[in-house]
Design a protein around this motif. Structure first.
Motif: not given
Ligand code: SRM
Ligand SMILES: Cc1cc2nc3c(=O)[nH]c(=O)nc-3n(C[C@H](O)[C@H](O)[C@H](O)COP(=O)(O)OP(=O)(O)OC[C@H]3O[C@@H](n4cnc5c(N)ncnc54)[C@H](O)[C@@H]3O)c2cc1C
Ligand code: SF4
Ligand code: FES
Lengths: 127, 832
Positions: A80-81, A83, A76, A92-93, A95-96
């Motif tokens: 801005h966390k 991941t 992460a 993983l957070t 998709e773009h």
């Protein structure tokens, strides 16, 4: 040292195993590149990725928290966390979001080596 | 097959996204966009003035189009359509053939024909470019006006205020605001609320001229009056972009719009029109949800399907202006066809009206102003023709006392095909199905169904549906930490305490699974710190800390850190001020007085941190814990030592309180303040715990909050002596630490607490649970265990080693860190 150099990959010495905190990361300097190296001590696994977070172009992933999502290793970003999977580099957070370049890691005795594919410098794939 | 899309706005983009999702091979997609940037979220355009960047608003980055083989030509508008040759011609001279042409050209701002509209300082409010131009012009303007008091006009007015123009006027032609969405009484209340925010509203005003040399300096009206303004935004409606269609001999409406049938086909069967440019049954739909539905319908028909578009709900909820405004269903049903139930509260500025069918059974529509929290439920009740409760007014006012039933039986009463997320057209059924299929949290459901990904208005309902579905499946809903721990924070707190666990790894071994993540790690190590108050970077807990705690400093833009020494109560000697000056100068740090009465030094390289702190500590400073979910500052006012009104020495008491609780780790950060009298110069009532001197002692207030949702603290104890006050704070803080969810400030914790402040008072003051002694002892243990964690790092070579950027080049700084200069100091270089 034949095992450390194959036709496609250069393995360079990053640091000693003890230099990397258990279940954490460090940043490795490779020529003008920065590579984030992670030690998943609980699983006995090592991962490496570009240190640059593609979200806001910050050299910070090595300082991020690592962990898993449904068994998949991830990091992460401290900013801005967001991941990223350390298995294949995808975000993983979101998709773009662009993917990370990931590198193979090898341990010999207590030395950590990171594999760079020849002719494919990190910078090129990071952009 | 080749599909050419004209327009890369919200709806044009959605069409592409839906097309890609169907993954049909052999389709060539070409998109022409007039704007220089890829499609962005126009609905949230105003948040551009709120800190959102162009990139935040993007619907998908350029890479997405490339990845999906969409040929995107930006900044190249189509200028001509040759319908017989099936080609389009662009501004730069490109000719592109198509099998199907999709027009998603949207609309432009309608600019009435007033002399002077072309003057400098006159703007419209539609694109990022418009906003950029407004932003660079605004510093020159002291006053501004908006023509148009409708949905968009009000939003534009709010934006002008956000741009710093406090003297902002709204000019509305009709006799009241938002005439098309809300009724007259609603308008009145809305107008009053907006006036309270400082907006000046002029109704029944018709502009005749925009005056000024080259630049606007005033506006003249038909009633002979005029108004001096430096800037004007015209927001008088929208004008569908149908100019291309007209050239290509497609039928267009008299008042604009490309005529389409229920398949979204124009009068040429190979050409479709969707979004704000399409005229369906005499109507332009100026909202994004119907546009998305049109995209779906057009796509389906092009691919051989048979979906049709039918009239779409035009309910709206206005965002951003600081006053809730919503209307749904039919807000204007004539009096003889319905019973209207109205609730008005002029003091609070709340107006609610619902229209109920004459038999009292169904909700037809309504208006909500000042408080639109019931919007989603009411909208669903109306849309799905759900039966109302016996007393229909309950849906407005809630059942006053008694067992609470929500509007029309609540969310469970909704039929399966009720559309919950209207932007993405996601039904209740789809959401429940996703939950049943194992998507058991909000993010998973969002990802799987796309619900709540657009305007976000349905978020609370989606969350409720997840909870209800899980409950219906007999699953015990626990507020678990994350996928690695099937326990709530409170349960983990108790377990860790009972088992005497001191490291993250031990806790994971005992109670968790997998390797942990960025959610559970900081939560668990925060509990460990709250229980034992041991150094946070030892025993392998360092890598489980949130990244700011791991480096005992806040990371800033560019990857440098800030340094904040504790300055208890805001009191500091001249000598210590000089130390800060000297250290900041030596390490090239930016200095600023913070909002918490202390000094922040920014721009420290990670490898300099231990050296900087070594010098500060040698001069008597200690960590200020600005990076931790811990006590931050206890602000003070000058108090009785100098102030002529001061009742007690608020500075001394603030220092005492700050030194008692320094380093205390909690579920979220903690702030406090002590004021020397009721004038409240230290703003104690906006703090997690605040203290105000009275003639006879101290009043203690708890659970206040500044930040994004300000909330005043509530009175916990009156006229307390200093010792009692400290004892109550001990209990209060310990109770909070033990029971709050992770990252929950005291205010939110109290808001969720059953029984509220009365319950809290009972526990803390009256000791209703019989735990007061224990709480006080636990706090004393933490106080006794306090050590400055920066001192421990400075004195420990192993810990110091971790403060390096490169593991294989210690001391070498990150060459990517860049600074700019501003007012004789440095600042972080802007990020991309
Ligand atoms: C430096 C400062 C602004 C300033 O220049 O004055 C500041 C700076 C930051 N604030 Fe703040 N806040 C500062 C006073 C405040 C205040 C005012 C106050 O404390 O009197 C508030 C509102 C009061 C309150 O918290 O109730 C405030 C509400 C926030 C919030 C929103 C909290 C909330 O409950 O809504 C955040 C975000 C968060 O904590 O999640 C935040 C977060 C931050 C962070 C940590 C954001 C970040 O992660 O980088 C900033 C980092 C500063 C740094 O690196 O040192 N800051 N922040 C102030 C430091 C005070 C100090 O001496 O410690
Ligand atoms: C400030 C603001 C707030 C809003 N708030 C809300 C809200 O809260 N809720 C809501 O539902 N809706 C809201 N809307 C309306 C919503 O943004 C629109 O309904 C939506 O953007 C329509 O999408 P569209 O694709 O049809 O048009 P647009 O998003 O306008 O896109 C059309 C695109 O086509 C381009 N174009 C035009 N002609 C050509 C050509 N010849 N060649 C190439 N390209 C061309 C245009 O430049 C534009 O980029 C708001 C609008 C604004 C401006
Ligand atoms: S200092 Fe606080 S208010 Fe200012 S930008 Fe940072 S977080 Fe936002
Ligand atoms: S810079 Fe990494 S998430 Fe934003």
């Amino acid at each position: 040292m034949s095992i450390l150099s194959t036709e496609v990959t250069t393995w360079f010495f990053a640091c000693k195993v003890e230099d990397v905190p258990a279940n954490g990361g460090v940043c490795v300097k490779y020529n003008e590149e920065q590579i984030a190296l992670f030690h998943f001590a609980r699983r006995g696994e090592w991962y490496a990725s570009q240190n640059l977070c593609p979200h806001r172009m910050q050299m910070a992933l090595s300082r991020g928290m690592i962990g898993t999502q449904a068994g998949e290793p991830k990091v992460a970003c401290p900013f801005h966390k967001k991941t990223f999977s350390l298995a294949d580099g995808r975000c993983l957070t979101d998709e773009h979001e662009c993917s990370l370049t990931v590198y193979p890691v090898r341990i010999e005795d207590d030395r950590v080596y990171i594999g760079i594919q020849n002719g494919r410098e990190a910078a090129e794939v990071m952009a | 097959m080749k599909i050419v899309i004209i327009g890369n706005g919200m709806v044009g983009y959605k069409f592409c996204e839906k097309l890609i999702a169907r993954a049909i091979p052999g389709i060539t997609i070409v998109v022409f966009g007039e704007e220089p940037r890829p499609a962005y979220d126009r609905v949230h355009l105003s948040s551009f003035f709120d800190g959102k960047t162009e990139e935040d608003l993007q619907l998908a980055p350029l890479g997405w189009y490339a990845k999906n083989n969409i040929r995107l030509h930006l900044g190249d508008p189509v200028q001509h359509i040759d319908a017989s040759a099936k080609t389009v011609l662009t501004h730069t001279g490109l000719v592109e053939e198509y099998d199907y042409l999709v027009m998603a050209t949207g609309s432009s701002a309608f600019v009435p024909d007033i002399p002077g509209v072309d003057k400098d300082g006159v703007f419209v409010y539609r694109t990022i470019e418009d906003l950029e131009m407004m932003r660079s012009y605004a510093p020159k303007a002291k006053s501004a006006a908006v023509i148009g008091g409708g949905l968009l006009g009000l939003e534009a007015a709010k934006a002008l205020i956000d741009l710093g123009i406090t003297d902002t006027h709204i000019i509305e032609f009709s006799s009241r605001l938002m005439p098309r969405q809300i009724d007259e009484s609603g308008s009145r209340i809305l107008q009053h609320q907006l006036e309270q925010m400082g907006l000046k509203i002029h109704t029944s005003k018709n502009t005749t001229e925009i005056a000024g040399e080259h630049t606007i300096d005033s506006m003249n009206f038909t009633d002979g009056t005029s108004l001096k303004v430096d800037m004007l935004v015209i927001s008088a409606g929208i004008k569908p972009r149908d100019e291309l269609a007209a050239l290509a001999d497609l039928e267009t409406g008299r008042r604009g719009g490309i005529v389409v049938n229920e398949k979204m086909q124009t009068t040429n069967p190979a050409i479709y029109a969707i979004g704000e440019c399409a005229l369906f049954e005499g109507m332009i739909y100026g909202l994004v949800a119907p546009g998305y539905e049109m995209a779906e319908v057009a796509l389906d028909n092009i691919l051989g399907g048979s979906k049709i578009f039918s009239a779409f709900d035009m309910s709206t909820k206005l965002k951003l202006i600081g006053v809730d405004v919503a209307s749904f269903g039919d807000p204007f049903t004539p009096d003889n066809e319905c019973r209207a139930i109205v609730f008005e509260d002029h003091v609070k500025g709340v107006y609610k009206r619902i229209n109920v069918s004459n038999d009292g059974q169904y909700l037809l529509g309504g208006i909500l102003i000042g408080d639109a929290s019931a919007y989603n439920m009411l909208l669903q009740t109306a849309k799905n023709k759900m039966k109302l409760p016996a007393n229909p007014e309950d849906v407005l006012l809630g059942t006053r006392g008694g067992s609470g039933t929500e509007a029309g039986g609540g969310i469970l009463g909704l039929p399966g095909d009720a559309v919950i997320c209207s932007c993405e057209g996601v039904t209740k059924e789809a959401i429940c199905k996703a939950v049943e299929d194992g998507h058991e949290n909000f993010n998973a459901v969002k990802k799987c169904t796309k619900a709540a990904t657009c305007c976000g208005g349905c978020t609370p309902m989606v969350k409720d549906l997840i909870t209800y579905t899980l409950k219906a499946q007999g699953k015990y809903i626990r507020n678990v930490l994350c996928e690695h721990f099937q326990y709530s924070r409170q349960e983990m707190f108790d377990l860790i305490k009972i088992k005497n666990l001191k490291t993250y790894d031990e806790v994971l071994d005992h109670y968790g699974n997998g390797d942990g993540c960025e959610v559970c790690k900081p939560a668990i190590v925060s509990i460990i710190a709250s229980l034992w108050n041991e150094m946070v970077l030892v025993k392998g807990n360092d890598t489980a800390q949130d990244s700011n705690d791991r480096y005992l400093a806040n990371i800033q833009k560019g990857g440098t850190y800030s340094v904040v020494p504790r300055i208890p109560g805001g009191e500091i000697t001249p000598q210590k001020l000089m130390v800060i000056g000297r250290v900041a100068d030596k390490y090239g740090l930016y200095t600023k007085i913070t909002g918490g009465q202390r000094i922040d030094m920014f721009g420290a390289h990670v490898s300099d941190l231990p050296n900087i702190w070594e010098e500060l500590i040698a001069e008597g400073f200690e960590s200020g814990h600005a990076y931790g979910k811990a006590l931050r500052t206890v602000k003070s006012c000058v108090g009785s030592t100098w102030c002529r009104f001061g009742l007690h020495d608020s500075v001394s008491f603030a220092i005492r309180v700050e030194e008692r609780y320094r380093g205390l780790r909690a579920p979220h950060k903690l702030k406090s303040a002590v004021s020397g009298c009721i004038r409240e110069c230290a703003e104690a009532q906006s703090k997690d715990f605040g203290i105000i001197a009275t003639e006879r002692g101290w009043n203690l207030y708890v659970c206040g909050n500044g930040g994004s949702k300000p909330q005043h603290a509530l009175l916990l104890g009156t006229d307390l002596d200093s010792e009692t006050c400290i004892r109550l704070i001990d209990r209060f803080l310990m109770f909070y630490i033990k029971t709050a969810d992770p990252l929950t400030r005291t205010a939110t914790w109290l808001n969720k607490m059953e029984g509220g402040i009365e319950y809290l008072k009972n526990v803390v003051v009256n000791d209703s649970l019989g735990i007061a002694d224990e709480l006080e002892k636990e706090m004393q243990f933490l106080v006794d265990n306090y050590k400055c964690e920066w001192r421990e790092v400075v004195e420990n070579p192993e810990l110091r080693k971790r403060f390096n950027h490169f593991v294989n080049a210690p001391g070498e700084k990150d060459p990517n860190v860049k600074f700019d200069t501003l007012r004789d100091q440095k600042k972080a270089a802007e990020w991309k």
